[in-house]
Motif scaffolding. Structure first.
Motif, mmCIF file in Angstrom:
data_model
loop_
_atom_site.group_PDB
_atom_site.id
_atom_site.type_symbol
_atom_site.label_atom_id
_atom_site.label_comp_id
_atom_site.label_asym_id
_atom_site.label_seq_id
_atom_site.Cartn_x
_atom_site.Cartn_y
_atom_site.Cartn_z
ATOM 1 N N SER A 184 0.588 -1.179 -0.160
ATOM 2 C CA SER A 184 0.018 0.022 0.054
ATOM 3 C C SER A 184 0.742 1.242 0.116
ATOM 4 C CB SER A 184 -0.711 -0.195 1.125
ATOM 5 O OG SER A 184 -1.973 -0.941 1.051
ATOM 6 N N ARG A 185 1.988 1.335 0.825
ATOM 7 C CA ARG A 185 2.519 2.483 0.979
ATOM 8 C C ARG A 185 3.242 3.406 -0.414
ATOM 9 N NH1 ARG A 185 4.166 0.691 6.348
ATOM 10 N NH2 ARG A 185 3.516 2.314 7.688
ATOM 11 N N PRO A 186 3.989 2.172 -1.258
ATOM 12 C CA PRO A 186 4.482 2.792 -2.305
ATOM 13 C C PRO A 186 3.493 2.753 -3.420
ATOM 14 C CG PRO A 186 5.043 0.443 -2.164
ATOM 15 C CD PRO A 186 4.553 0.825 -0.995
ATOM 16 N N LEU A 187 2.233 2.342 -3.252
ATOM 17 C CA LEU A 187 1.255 2.551 -4.355
ATOM 18 C C LEU A 187 0.576 3.762 -4.083
ATOM 19 C CD1 LEU A 187 -0.423 -1.045 -4.474
ATOM 20 C CD2 LEU A 187 0.851 0.086 -6.246
ATOM 21 N N VAL A 188 0.210 4.239 -2.810
ATOM 22 C CA VAL A 188 -0.505 5.390 -2.408
ATOM 23 C C VAL A 188 0.618 6.640 -2.801
ATOM 24 C CG1 VAL A 188 -1.149 6.823 -0.492
ATOM 25 C CG2 VAL A 188 -1.964 4.246 -0.878
ATOM 26 N N ALA A 189 1.906 6.449 -2.560
ATOM 27 C CA ALA A 189 2.933 7.610 -2.988
ATOM 28 C C ALA A 189 2.727 7.750 -4.474
ATOM 29 C CB ALA A 189 4.293 7.128 -2.541
ATOM 30 N N ARG A 190 2.667 6.603 -5.320
ATOM 31 C CA ARG A 190 2.710 6.786 -6.722
ATOM 32 C C ARG A 190 1.118 7.341 -7.176
ATOM 33 N NH1 ARG A 190 5.774 4.325 -10.226
ATOM 34 N NH2 ARG A 190 4.289 3.633 -11.336
ATOM 35 N N LEU A 191 0.011 7.228 -6.467
ATOM 36 C CA LEU A 191 -1.201 7.979 -6.502
ATOM 37 C C LEU A 191 -1.076 9.237 -6.296
ATOM 38 C CD1 LEU A 191 -4.260 7.441 -6.895
ATOM 39 C CD2 LEU A 191 -4.563 7.202 -4.424
ATOM 40 N N LEU A 192 -0.428 9.591 -5.275
ATOM 41 C CA LEU A 192 -0.157 11.027 -4.800
ATOM 42 C C LEU A 192 0.477 11.938 -5.857
ATOM 43 C CD1 LEU A 192 0.273 10.552 -0.952
ATOM 44 C CD2 LEU A 192 -1.796 11.860 -2.175
ATOM 45 N N ASP A 193 1.492 11.048 -6.364
ATOM 46 C CA ASP A 193 2.422 11.549 -7.380
ATOM 47 C C ASP A 193 1.731 11.792 -8.777
ATOM 48 O OD1 ASP A 193 4.539 11.872 -5.750
ATOM 49 O OD2 ASP A 193 5.650 10.196 -6.243
ATOM 50 N N GLY A 194 0.455 11.093 -9.082
ATOM 51 C CA GLY A 194 -0.012 11.422 -10.332
ATOM 52 C C GLY A 194 0.155 10.097 -11.034
ATOM 53 N N LEU A 236 -0.559 6.857 -10.779
ATOM 54 C CA LEU A 236 -1.699 5.884 -10.782
ATOM 55 C C LEU A 236 -3.215 6.775 -10.575
ATOM 56 C CD1 LEU A 236 -0.519 3.216 -8.376
ATOM 57 C CD2 LEU A 236 -0.504 2.939 -10.824
ATOM 58 N N ASP A 237 -4.193 6.103 -11.204
ATOM 59 C CA ASP A 237 -5.509 7.017 -11.048
ATOM 60 C C ASP A 237 -6.218 6.261 -9.957
ATOM 61 O OD1 ASP A 237 -5.395 8.067 -13.443
ATOM 62 O OD2 ASP A 237 -5.449 6.228 -14.335
ATOM 63 N N ILE A 238 -5.989 4.712 -9.621
ATOM 64 C CA ILE A 238 -6.888 4.194 -8.474
ATOM 65 C C ILE A 238 -5.923 3.289 -7.664
ATOM 66 C CG2 ILE A 238 -8.680 2.654 -8.121
ATOM 67 C CD1 ILE A 238 -9.955 3.664 -10.998
ATOM 68 N N VAL A 239 -6.008 3.193 -6.541
ATOM 69 C CA VAL A 239 -5.335 2.024 -5.600
ATOM 70 C C VAL A 239 -6.328 1.405 -4.932
ATOM 71 C CG1 VAL A 239 -3.709 1.746 -3.748
ATOM 72 C CG2 VAL A 239 -3.032 3.393 -5.655
ATOM 73 N N ILE A 240 -6.140 -0.005 -5.122
ATOM 74 C CA ILE A 240 -6.737 -0.883 -4.103
ATOM 75 C C ILE A 240 -6.070 -1.221 -2.966
ATOM 76 C CG2 ILE A 240 -8.598 -2.896 -4.102
ATOM 77 C CD1 ILE A 240 -9.394 -0.601 -5.830
ATOM 78 N N GLY A 241 -6.220 -0.706 -1.818
ATOM 79 C CA GLY A 241 -5.265 -1.016 -0.793
ATOM 80 C C GLY A 241 -5.783 -0.274 0.585
ATOM 81 N N ARG A 242 -4.565 0.274 1.165
ATOM 82 C CA ARG A 242 -4.925 0.854 2.456
ATOM 83 C C ARG A 242 -4.114 2.203 2.619
ATOM 84 N NH1 ARG A 242 -3.672 -4.124 2.877
ATOM 85 N NH2 ARG A 242 -5.254 -5.717 3.616
ATOM 86 N N ILE A 243 -4.713 3.000 3.233
ATOM 87 C CA ILE A 243 -3.845 4.272 3.533
ATOM 88 C C ILE A 243 -3.167 4.100 4.895
ATOM 89 C CG2 ILE A 243 -4.198 6.768 3.962
ATOM 90 C CD1 ILE A 243 -6.708 6.765 2.402
ATOM 91 N N MET A 244 -1.707 4.084 4.757
ATOM 92 C CA MET A 244 -1.121 3.473 6.158
ATOM 93 C C MET A 244 -0.447 4.777 6.869
ATOM 94 S SD MET A 244 -1.834 0.492 5.657
ATOM 95 C CE MET A 244 -1.146 -0.026 7.314
ATOM 96 N N ASP A 245 -0.263 5.702 6.129
ATOM 97 C CA ASP A 245 0.587 7.162 6.660
ATOM 98 C C ASP A 245 -0.386 8.227 6.628
ATOM 99 O OD1 ASP A 245 2.990 5.466 7.414
ATOM 100 O OD2 ASP A 245 3.315 5.733 4.527
ATOM 101 N N PRO A 246 -0.280 9.226 7.641
ATOM 102 C CA PRO A 246 -1.013 10.319 7.490
ATOM 103 C C PRO A 246 -0.529 11.148 6.450
ATOM 104 C CG PRO A 246 0.551 10.217 9.479
ATOM 105 C CD PRO A 246 0.676 8.995 8.900
ATOM 106 N N GLU A 247 0.511 11.341 6.127
ATOM 107 C CA GLU A 247 1.048 12.190 4.985
ATOM 108 C C GLU A 247 0.424 12.083 3.995
ATOM 109 O OE1 GLU A 247 5.336 13.623 2.876
ATOM 110 O OE2 GLU A 247 5.249 12.177 4.300
#
Length: 323
Positions: free
Chosen positions: A142-152, A154-165
């Motif tokens: 989840s962490r690297p996927l969400v980072a890539r989502l925030l960076d634009g 990825l469009d969608i992540v199926i996972g968890r938000i593990m960090d507050p940032e």
């Protein structure tokens, strides 16, 4: 009656060349190497950086003998700049796709369990209905996927938000939980027992996720809670095909959701050990950026993911009738 307008941030005057240099400075840690990557001279890069800092009224990088290092302000701008440039690139891709009569591209990131169940079924349904949409799928934690989502990226992540940032910039739709079981090959020395204790697992070889993952931390905690040290004979991998091959051809153990290896359980090539592992992960779900309106292809993919999830997962407790 006239109202005073809010002061405009200097960020609104930044141009794409500012943002591109900002990313090169972050990635290379040197004005000289960033200038080379941006195809400009070092004095021109230094001038552009000074211009950015003047517009924003803050220092973006600290200069030292080894190069440059981003400040807290710089890290914030880097994250936003990466997302902004990715958005511009995606806009260009959408325009090309529309011009060619296609519906564009959808980039999905997924953790392992939904990556073996939900996502393939949803993508297959999507391609049946909209064959002109290009779908890209990436599997990771989840962490690297969400980072890539925030960076634009990825469009969608199926996972968890593990960090507050960055969490305030994200929307989360829970889909299902993910209990883990201990999986072994058929014929494993522990497979014929009526009961298996945590102490029985300690000295066997294990396939573990990387040390930085949440699952690894929780598996280690389970052993410690039972007064045991963590297993020492390890293979570390995040690759499901590698895990499956190792399970089938060795006496290694792995903690997995049963859905990931359902065909092997159904054909008795693998077994679930009779032990309550007490390792559960938070609900996984659909994660999207709050500030990005979905393109048509992304909107179709989101709807297909939701419909598929309703079909294959039981309703979450708080969403059942009367809740």
């Amino acid at each position: 009656m006239m109202h005073a307008s809010a002061p405009r941030s200097g960020a609104s005057r930044l141009k794409t060349r500012h943002l591109a240099l900002l990313l090169h400075l972050h990635d290379h840690g040197s004005v000289l190497r960033a200038a080379e990557a941006a195809n400009m001279t070092q004095p021109a890069a230094s001038k552009l950086l000074a211009e950015m800092e003047s517009l924003l009224g803050v220092s973006l990088f600290e200069r030292h003998a080894r190069g440059v290092e981003p400040t807290a302000f710089g890290l914030t701008m880097v994250r936003r700049a990466r997302a902004a440039l990715a958005e511009i690139e995606r806009a260009g891709e959408e325009i090309v796709a529309l011009r060619e009569g296609r519906l564009g591209k959808v980039a999905i990131g997924t953790v392992v369990n939904p990556g073996t169940t939900l996502v393939p079924q949803a993508v297959a349904a999507m391609k049946r209905a909209y064959p002109g949409i290009l779908v890209e799928v990436e599997m990771d934690y989840s962490r690297p996927l969400v980072a890539r989502l925030l960076d634009g990226q990825l469009d969608i992540v199926i996972g968890r938000i593990m960090d507050p940032e960055g969490a305030a910039d994200l929307e989360f739709e829970p889909l299902a939980d993910e209990p883990h079981a201990v999986i072994v090959r058929a014929g494993h020395p522990l497979a014929g027992r009526d009961h298996v204790a945590h102490a029985d697992l300690q000295d066997h070889g294990w396939i573990m996720p990387p040390a930085a993952s949440v699952l690894r931390t929780r598996l280690d905690a389970v052993f410690h809670q039972h007064g045991l040290r963590s297993p020492q004979n390890l293979v570390e991998t995040a690759s499901l095909p590698v895990i499956i091959h190792l399970l089938r051809h060795s006496d290694l153990l792995a903690a997995l959701p049963t859905e990931c290896v359902a065909p092997y359980l159904q054909t008795a090539q693998m077994q679930v050990l009779p032990i309550e592992l007490d390792v559960r992960m938070e609900y996984f779900g659909i994660i999207r950026r709050r500030d990005r309106a979905p393109a048509p292809g992304v909107a179709h993919m989101l709807q297909t993911l939701r419909e598929t999830a309703r079909r294959i997962y039981p309703p979450l407790p708080e969403l059942r009738a009367g809740a």
